[in-house]
Write a protein that holds these residues in place. Structure first.
Motif, PDB file in Angstrom:
ATOM      1  N   ASP A 192       0.835  -1.206   0.000  1.00 29.68           N
ATOM      2  CA  ASP A 192       0.000   0.000   0.000  1.00 29.68           C
ATOM      3  C   ASP A 192       0.868   1.254   0.000  1.00 29.68           C
ATOM      4  O   ASP A 192       0.586   2.228  -0.720  1.00 29.68           O
ATOM      5  CB  ASP A 192      -0.929   0.000   1.204  1.00 29.68           C
ATOM      6  N   ASN A 193       1.908   1.250   0.813  1.00 25.64           N
ATOM      7  CA  ASN A 193       2.809   2.414   0.852  1.00 25.64           C
ATOM      8  C   ASN A 193       3.515   2.603  -0.489  1.00 25.64           C
ATOM      9  O   ASN A 193       3.709   3.729  -0.957  1.00 25.64           O
ATOM     10  CB  ASN A 193       3.839   2.243   1.971  1.00 25.64           C
ATOM     11  N   LYS A 213       1.029   4.122  -2.809  1.00 27.64           N
ATOM     12  CA  LYS A 213       0.812   5.551  -2.523  1.00 27.64           C
ATOM     13  C   LYS A 213       1.985   6.384  -3.033  1.00 27.64           C
ATOM     14  O   LYS A 213       1.807   7.452  -3.607  1.00 27.64           O
ATOM     15  CB  LYS A 213       0.629   5.753  -1.031  1.00 27.64           C
ATOM     16  N   ALA A 254       1.738   6.653  -6.709  1.00 26.60           N
ATOM     17  CA  ALA A 254       0.658   7.571  -7.093  1.00 26.60           C
ATOM     18  C   ALA A 254       1.090   9.021  -6.921  1.00 26.60           C
ATOM     19  O   ALA A 254       0.771   9.891  -7.744  1.00 26.60           O
ATOM     20  CB  ALA A 254      -0.582   7.273  -6.256  1.00 26.60           C
ATOM     21  N   ARG A 255       1.822   9.300  -5.819  1.00 24.45           N
ATOM     22  CA  ARG A 255       2.320  10.665  -5.612  1.00 24.45           C
ATOM     23  C   ARG A 255       3.318  11.035  -6.708  1.00 24.45           C
ATOM     24  O   ARG A 255       3.326  12.168  -7.200  1.00 24.45           O
ATOM     25  CB  ARG A 255       2.968  10.775  -4.240  1.00 24.45           C
TER      26      ARG A 255
END
Length: 655
Positions: free
Chosen positions: A330-331, A334, A337-338
């Protein structure tokens, strides 16, 4: 006839008229009805000298007179025959050869003891050259705008030319009162015709006058000299006047320019400095933009592989697997995505992001964002989104417009650490045919120095790690790429207002809301898809996903390899999935050549930096399907299914 000849020659001195042209004498015996002349008169009239000396019919005198002058000459002569004594007239005669000459006739009538007219004598002088000289002078005065005058000191009138009257805006005449002339001069400017001049030269002077015909103020110059009158009456002032308004205005402008020269030089230096700063800024932005495009292409390929593989691993995890692995994935997702958002912001700033513009009613879009804005802003900040009513539509990419508004709202939130209010509203400026969106906060505001840099990339007033400095530069790039304009108004301690304005559409488009679709099965049904991608990792990821979805996949490393496969008669392709930016042959060139080989071929482009191949001026062309990098499992499956399910007639576009 010796006695008659002596009488004619005796009259020569008595009728001297001061003219230098050819002349002749006449003696009209009224009782005998004979007109006798000397040789000079006979030559002027073109008659036989001997006959003229013996005497001719007086009707000959009138027969040679120009038809336009004959009537007034007969009236003047009739006066002599009725007892008048003095005759002085200028008139034209037509000689036997057809030439026209001007004559000055001066004569005297003679009476007997009973006051009955018995003789009419006089002198005829050719004044043609004087008349021509006068005509040339008149034309020269009119053409040059020069009026002449002559005044004898002590007299109440002035002899003037017609052009003199025109300069003053008066009706043309030969004589004007001194008071009338001086009355045309504006108060305090002196007298145009002075009194008591006695010097040899009257000083030149300029006067501001008000024209009698139209009331216009003009500047005139007076030049002339004073001389003693020939007849000893006094001093005679002879001179000219002419309009010098344009010269006066030029002199005034020159004085003004000289007086403001220093300030204008300083302003020119400042303007040049501003232009140089703007040029340096433009060059810097262009350099950053070109660098951004290259980075975005490579970076989006990397992110596609990262995001895709993270998603793949995530789908393979069971619910009972180690939760730490799930958190790690998940990290990673993220972070990717950033990174993708950062790349998108770089493209937006450089005005190189592909836009998909559609008709948008801004008021409705803002109302739809109300909940999102409220959730993104602190509770200590009151968010106001006033209803705007029916507004004309604008043509923009709605998703990018929402991103821009959200960015501005977040910036406003960060400027109000102790709370405040945020107002986002739309209005119509009919005079400029624009829709205006304003984002106003009551935060800390900005200094003038900050406002000069606020749209620069990577400039930020936030602490390290609190922002990239790309938010406002992204908004600026999007607005300018969409054909709009953006402005900022701020003052320290008094908040900030950012204004975005977009051209409004002249007609209301037929826009229908699409129903939100439920779950759709995006799996394939054995269709054949050709994947053309020069990046090996991206190609492997895309091929793996498509095969997992149930498609038959053929892969090619570049455009030439893809064309060789398409040329095989047994190779039917349902969808060509091609990268846009590739060496040797771009995806757009490949698509055009592929459709020549297989007309019923659907095309789906994939790219993180489409450039001008499929996006003209940053806007995706009509009929083009594009899947932006980086993309994941869901995005790829949905877009592929959407293109395959669309009828071919709506997929094709003339290019």
């Amino acid at each position: 006839m010796p006695e008659d000849d002596d009488r004619l020659h005796g009259d020569r001195d008595r009728f001297a008229v001061g003219e230098s042209g050819a002349s002749g004498l006449w003696d009209w015996d009224i009782i005998a009805g004979l007109l006798r002349t000397d040789e000079g008169f006979a030559d002027l009239y073109g008659i036989d000298r001997a006959a003229a000396r013996a005497g001719v019919d007086p009707k000959l005198f009138f027969s040679r007179i120009h038809a336009d002058d004959r009537a007034r000459l007969k009236i003047a002569v009739a006066g002599i025959l009725s007892g008048a004594e003095i005759f002085s007239k200028e008139f034209r005669i037509v000689r036997p050869d057809g030439t026209v000459r001007w004559m000055l006739g001066r004569g005297q009538g003679h009476q007997n003891a009973d006051d009955e007219p018995i003789r009419f004598t006089g002198k005829l002088v050719d004044v043609t050259e004087r008349r021509r000289a006068q005509e040339r002078l008149r034309i020269a005065q009119t053409a040059g705008g020069v009026g002449t005058f002559e005044h004898i000191d002590g007299f109440a009138t002035v002899a003037v030319s017609a052009q003199f009257c025109r300069v003053l805006g008066l009706h043309p005449t030969d004589v004007l009162p001194v008071t009338t002339i001086n009355a045309a001069v504006c108060s305090g400017e002196g007298a145009l015709i002075p009194a008591g001049y006695s010097a040899d030269r009257v000083p030149p002077a300029d006067f501001r006058i008000r024209r009698g015909s139209d009331g216009a103020e003009r500047w005139i110059a007076r030049r002339g000299e004073a001389a003693v009158d020939d007849e000893g009456i006094g001093h005679r002032f002879i001179g000219v006047i002419y309009d010098v308004t344009e010269a006066k205005e030029a002199q005034a402008q020159l004085r003004e320019w000289n007086e403001t020269l220093e300030s204008r030089v300083e302003e020119a230096i400042r303007e040049r400095s501003r232009a140089e700063d703007a040029l340096r800024q433009a060059q810097k932005m262009e350099a950053v933009g070109q660098l951004t495009g290259g980075i975005a292409h490579d970076f989006n390929n990397l992110l596609t592989v990262i995001i895709g593989n993270v998603e793949t691993v995530g789908r393979r995890l069971d619910s009972h697997d180690d939760p730490r692995v799930r958190r790690a994935l998940d990290n990673a997702a993220k972070g990717a995505a950033r990174a993708a958002a950062l790349t998108q912001r770089l493209l937006a700033f450089s005005r190189r992001q592909p836009l998909d513009p559609k008709p948008v009613e801004v008021g409705r879009l803002l109302m739809g964002m109300s909940d999102l804005l409220t959730r993104a802003i602190n509770e200590s900040i009151a968010v106001h989104v006033p209803a705007s009513g029916d507004l004309p539509h604008i043509e923009v990419d709605p998703h990018q417009l929402e991103n821009a508004i959200l960015n501005l709202a977040v910036n406003a939130r960060d400027a109000m650490t102790e709370g405040g209010s945020l107002t986002i509203q739309a209005s119509s400026d009919s005079s400029k045919r624009e829709i205006v969106i304003t984002v106003t906060d009551t935060g800390c505001g900005m200094s003038a120095e900050t406002m000069e840099k606020v749209f620069d990339p990577f400039f930020t007033t936030k602490e390290v790690g609190k922002g990239t400095g790309l938010g406002l530069s992204m908004v600026h790039g999007f607005v300018m790429q969409s054909g709009g304009r953006i402005a900022i108004d701020s003052e320290l301690g008094k908040g900030t207002t950012i204004t975005m304005a977009f051209p409004s559409l002249s007609i209301t488009p037929d826009v229908q809301d699409k129903d939100v679709a439920g779950f759709v099965d995006h799996n394939g049904s054995g269709e054949t898809i050709m994947v053309v991608e020069d990046d090996e990792d991206v190609r492997a990821y895309s091929v793996g996903l498509l095969r997992e979805l149930g498609y038959r996949v053929i892969e090619a490393t570049d455009g030439e390899a893809a064309l060789r496969l398409l040329e095989r008669a047994d190779q039917h392709i349902d969808l060509l999935l091609t990268d846009v930016v590739m060496p040797a042959m771009s995806g757009r060139e490949l698509a055009d050549r592929a459709r020549l080989l297989q007309g019923e071929l659907r095309i789906l482009f994939i790219s993180g930096y489409p450039r001008e191949e499929i996006a003209k001026n940053g806007r995706i062309e009509a009929g083009i399907d594009l899947l932006g990098k980086p993309f994941g499992f869901v995005a790829l499956s949905e877009k592929v299914r959407q293109v395959l399910d669309r009828p071919l007639s709506s997929d094709r576009t003339d290019r």
